[in-house]
Design an enzyme around this catalytic site. Structure first.
Site, PDB file in Angstrom:
ATOM      1  N   ARG A 221       0.847  -1.192   0.000  1.00 17.32           N
ATOM      2  CA  ARG A 221       0.000   0.000   0.000  1.00 17.32           C
ATOM      3  C   ARG A 221       0.884   1.244   0.000  1.00 17.32           C
ATOM      4  O   ARG A 221       1.948   1.263   0.634  1.00 17.32           O
ATOM      5  CB  ARG A 221      -0.908   0.018   1.240  1.00 17.32           C
ATOM      6  CG  ARG A 221      -2.047  -0.990   1.207  1.00 17.32           C
ATOM      7  CD  ARG A 221      -3.109  -0.650   0.155  1.00 17.32           C
ATOM      8  NE  ARG A 221      -4.225  -1.580   0.125  1.00 17.32           N
ATOM      9  CZ  ARG A 221      -4.349  -2.628  -0.702  1.00 17.32           C
ATOM     10  NH1 ARG A 221      -3.391  -2.889  -1.594  1.00 17.32           N
ATOM     11  NH2 ARG A 221      -5.415  -3.405  -0.668  1.00 17.32           N
ATOM     12  N   HIS A 269      -0.745  -0.007  -9.850  1.00 17.40           N
ATOM     13  CA  HIS A 269      -1.407  -0.952  -8.920  1.00 17.40           C
ATOM     14  C   HIS A 269      -1.850  -2.219  -9.676  1.00 17.40           C
ATOM     15  O   HIS A 269      -3.035  -2.545  -9.730  1.00 17.40           O
ATOM     16  CB  HIS A 269      -2.606  -0.286  -8.221  1.00 17.40           C
ATOM     17  CG  HIS A 269      -3.026  -1.016  -6.972  1.00 17.40           C
ATOM     18  ND1 HIS A 269      -3.436  -0.393  -5.828  1.00 17.40           N
ATOM     19  CD2 HIS A 269      -3.099  -2.344  -6.687  1.00 17.40           C
ATOM     20  CE1 HIS A 269      -3.743  -1.281  -4.905  1.00 17.40           C
ATOM     21  NE2 HIS A 269      -3.548  -2.487  -5.411  1.00 17.40           N
TER      22      HIS A 269
HETATM   23  P1  NDP Z   1      -1.333 -11.810   4.875  1.00 20.39           P
HETATM   24  O1  NDP Z   1      -2.303 -11.365   5.895  1.00 20.39           O
HETATM   25  O2  NDP Z   1      -1.386 -13.239   4.425  1.00 20.39           O
HETATM   26  O3  NDP Z   1       0.156 -11.527   5.373  1.00 20.39           O
HETATM   27  C1  NDP Z   1       0.510 -10.390   6.083  1.00 20.39           C
HETATM   28  C2  NDP Z   1       1.923 -10.581   6.650  1.00 20.39           C
HETATM   29  O4  NDP Z   1       2.316  -9.358   7.261  1.00 20.39           O
HETATM   30  C3  NDP Z   1       1.976 -11.645   7.734  1.00 20.39           C
HETATM   31  O5  NDP Z   1       3.184 -12.376   7.625  1.00 20.39           O
HETATM   32  C4  NDP Z   1       1.967 -10.831   9.024  1.00 20.39           C
HETATM   33  O6  NDP Z   1       2.629 -11.450  10.124  1.00 20.39           O
HETATM   34  C5  NDP Z   1       2.777  -9.620   8.587  1.00 20.39           C
HETATM   35  N1  NDP Z   1       2.511  -8.471   9.464  1.00 20.39           N
HETATM   36  C6  NDP Z   1       1.327  -7.854   9.721  1.00 20.39           C
HETATM   37  N2  NDP Z   1       1.484  -6.851  10.609  1.00 20.39           N
HETATM   38  C7  NDP Z   1       2.802  -6.843  10.927  1.00 20.39           C
HETATM   39  C8  NDP Z   1       3.587  -6.065  11.801  1.00 20.39           C
HETATM   40  N3  NDP Z   1       3.059  -5.074  12.541  1.00 20.39           N
HETATM   41  N4  NDP Z   1       4.903  -6.346  11.896  1.00 20.39           N
HETATM   42  C9  NDP Z   1       5.465  -7.350  11.171  1.00 20.39           C
HETATM   43  N5  NDP Z   1       4.765  -8.138  10.331  1.00 20.39           N
HETATM   44  C10 NDP Z   1       3.453  -7.889  10.208  1.00 20.39           C
HETATM   45  O7  NDP Z   1      -1.532 -10.836   3.614  1.00 20.39           O
HETATM   46  P2  NDP Z   1      -1.235 -11.125   2.083  1.00 20.39           P
HETATM   47  O8  NDP Z   1       0.122 -11.703   1.961  1.00 20.39           O
HETATM   48  O9  NDP Z   1      -2.345 -11.853   1.446  1.00 20.39           O
HETATM   49  O10 NDP Z   1      -1.274  -9.637   1.487  1.00 20.39           O
HETATM   50  C11 NDP Z   1      -0.386  -8.637   1.961  1.00 20.39           C
HETATM   51  C12 NDP Z   1      -0.798  -7.272   1.429  1.00 20.39           C
HETATM   52  O11 NDP Z   1      -0.482  -7.159   0.043  1.00 20.39           O
HETATM   53  C13 NDP Z   1      -2.278  -6.950   1.480  1.00 20.39           C
HETATM   54  O12 NDP Z   1      -2.675  -6.539   2.771  1.00 20.39           O
HETATM   55  C14 NDP Z   1      -2.424  -5.847   0.451  1.00 20.39           C
HETATM   56  O13 NDP Z   1      -2.281  -4.588   1.064  1.00 20.39           O
HETATM   57  C15 NDP Z   1      -1.260  -6.087  -0.496  1.00 20.39           C
HETATM   58  N6  NDP Z   1      -1.714  -6.458  -1.836  1.00 20.39           N
HETATM   59  C16 NDP Z   1      -1.376  -5.663  -2.906  1.00 20.39           C
HETATM   60  C17 NDP Z   1      -1.779  -6.000  -4.176  1.00 20.39           C
HETATM   61  C18 NDP Z   1      -1.360  -5.189  -5.354  1.00 20.39           C
HETATM   62  O14 NDP Z   1      -1.834  -5.413  -6.471  1.00 20.39           O
HETATM   63  N7  NDP Z   1      -0.439  -4.260  -5.207  1.00 20.39           N
HETATM   64  C19 NDP Z   1      -2.583  -7.194  -4.451  1.00 20.39           C
HETATM   65  C20 NDP Z   1      -2.842  -7.988  -3.265  1.00 20.39           C
HETATM   66  C21 NDP Z   1      -2.436  -7.607  -2.011  1.00 20.39           C
HETATM   67  P3  NDP Z   1       2.038 -12.820  10.772  1.00 20.39           P
HETATM   68  O15 NDP Z   1       2.333 -13.878   9.719  1.00 20.39           O
HETATM   69  O16 NDP Z   1       2.834 -13.005  11.989  1.00 20.39           O
HETATM   70  O17 NDP Z   1       0.565 -12.587  10.962  1.00 20.39           O
HETATM   71  C1  OXD Z   2      -5.627  -6.280  -3.004  1.00 20.74           C
HETATM   72  C2  OXD Z   2      -5.266  -5.315  -4.007  1.00 20.74           C
HETATM   73  O1  OXD Z   2      -5.528  -5.953  -1.828  1.00 20.74           O
HETATM   74  O2  OXD Z   2      -5.686  -5.492  -5.171  1.00 20.74           O
HETATM   75  O3  OXD Z   2      -6.016  -7.405  -3.356  1.00 20.74           O
HETATM   76  O4  OXD Z   2      -4.518  -4.367  -3.746  1.00 20.74           O
END
Ligand code: NDP
Ligand code: OXD
Length: 306
Positions: A221, A269
């Site tokens: 993001r 994006h």
């Molecule tokens: P997940 O919820 O599967 O993974 C999130 C990871 O972040 C986990 O490993 C979590 O730790 C870690 N995390 C969360 N908070 C913290 C913190 N405070 N400190 C350290 N680590 C933290 O999400 P996804 O992998 O599915 O997606 C990640 C992000 O990617 C989405 O939230 C979205 O914003 C972005 N995204 C962007 C897209 C694009 O087109 N640009 C498309 C899809 C997603 P833990 O494992 O310990 O919970």
């Molecule tokens: C998502 C994105 O969060 O498209 O899936 O950014």
């Protein structure tokens, strides 16, 4: 069963057709103000009025992985909020990030400029061991990305909230290990969810801790990155470049300096797009499981923020 669809900026017809074919007996309609109460909702950026009216929802299915925008709304307290769990996005993220890492490491932009200028020149091969890649967020997308990058023999480190073990990835966890993670990283990849804890996480203080010549790949993001701090560290030479897919304001405003910056590559994006058929299949499976009282993956914890 009634399913309501409220996805801003998404053509509804193909989604409705897919959901109707998955649930032939169900009433599947596009939400409009005053619509009948539904059992489940498929949403992307719905207005607050949608949730104010749809008070009986059992499941709210976000057609993206990130729920930061959704969690800003007042949601029906009984509803289970579910985000997309991969659904074809992790392979796209792996492609995007491997491309960015390899393009930077192999200096392909430099070669392209040389060729454009009619120059047939070689650069000295760089040492892979001097380009450790650090992935912030080792969830569904980050874990796949980290392991994909490791396939190219880069040293890979990862950072998450809870401790993890991932083959080929040296894992760090929690605030206490964040600085060690940063100090072990030269190419930083962001795949964190946007939460109050992670907003502005890539700032002067943290990016200064990356190894000299650092490179930033932001695919999560825009609000994770403090734009001015990135620009300052590029100007000082501590960072060498960035590839950015997400921005504080999207579309990126025409006057934003990222558009023309010679060391920044931007994409609109698009690093991991929502794939309709995979998403419908996943959501349909989860609606069936919820209706049968079975456990599902991808449930959002509103307190944690992801
Ligand atoms: P997940 O919820 O599967 O993974 C999130 C990871 O972040 C986990 O490993 C979590 O730790 C870690 N995390 C969360 N908070 C913290 C913190 N405070 N400190 C350290 N680590 C933290 O999400 P996804 O992998 O599915 O997606 C990640 C992000 O990617 C989405 O939230 C979205 O914003 C972005 N995204 C962007 C897209 C694009 O087109 N640009 C498309 C899809 C997603 P833990 O494992 O310990 O919970
Ligand atoms: C998502 C994105 O969060 O498209 O899936 O950014």
């Amino acid at each position: 069963m009634k399913i309501t669809f409220c996805c801003t900026g998404t053509k509804p017809e193909p989604w409705l057709a897919g959901l109707r074919s998955a649930f032939p007996g169900a009433e599947v309609t596009v939400w409009e103000p005053g619509a009948a109460l539904a059992d489940h909702a498929v949403v992307w950026a719905p207005p607050q009025q949608f949730f104010d009216e749809q008070t009986e929802l059992k499941g709210v299915f976000n057609i993206g992985a990130g729920v930061d925008a959704l969690l800003k709304l007042r949601l029906p307290p009984q509803a289970t909020v579910v985000r997309l769990d991969d659904a074809g996005m992790s392979v796209q993220m792996a492609e995007y990030v491997c491309h960015a890492v390899i393009r930077h490491f192999r200096e392909f932009d430099g070669y392209a400029a040389d060729i454009q200028a009619g120059k047939w020149t070689y650069r000295k091969p760089l040492e892979r061991s001097e380009f450790p890649v650090g992935v912030m967020g080792l969830g569904v997308l980050g874990a796949r990305v980290a392991q994909s990058v490791a396939q190219f023999d880069f040293p890979v480190v990862g950072w998450s909230r809870s401790a993890k073990e991932l083959a080929g990835v040296r894992c760090f966890a929690g605030a206490a290990q964040f600085n060690d993670f940063l100090a072990s990283t030269r190419i930083l990849v962001n795949l964190l969810p946007l939460t109050p804890e992670t907003r502005d996480i890539m700032c002067l203080q943290t990016l200064s801790r990356l190894r000299s010549g650092g490179y930033v790949i932001n695919v999560a993001r825009g609000a994770h990155l403090v734009d001015e701090d990135l620009l300052a560290l590029l100007a000082s030479g501590h960072l060498s470049g960035a590839m950015l897919d997400v921005f504080r304001s999207e579309p990126l405003p025409p006057e934003h300096p990222f558009w023309q910056h010679p060391q920044i590559t931007i994409t609109p994006h698009t690093s991991a797009r929502t794939l309709r058929d995979e998403s419908i299949a996943q959501i349909a499976g989860k609606i069936r499981a919820l209706e049968a009282g079975q456990a599902i993956l991808g449930i959002v914890d509103p307190v944690r923020g992801y």
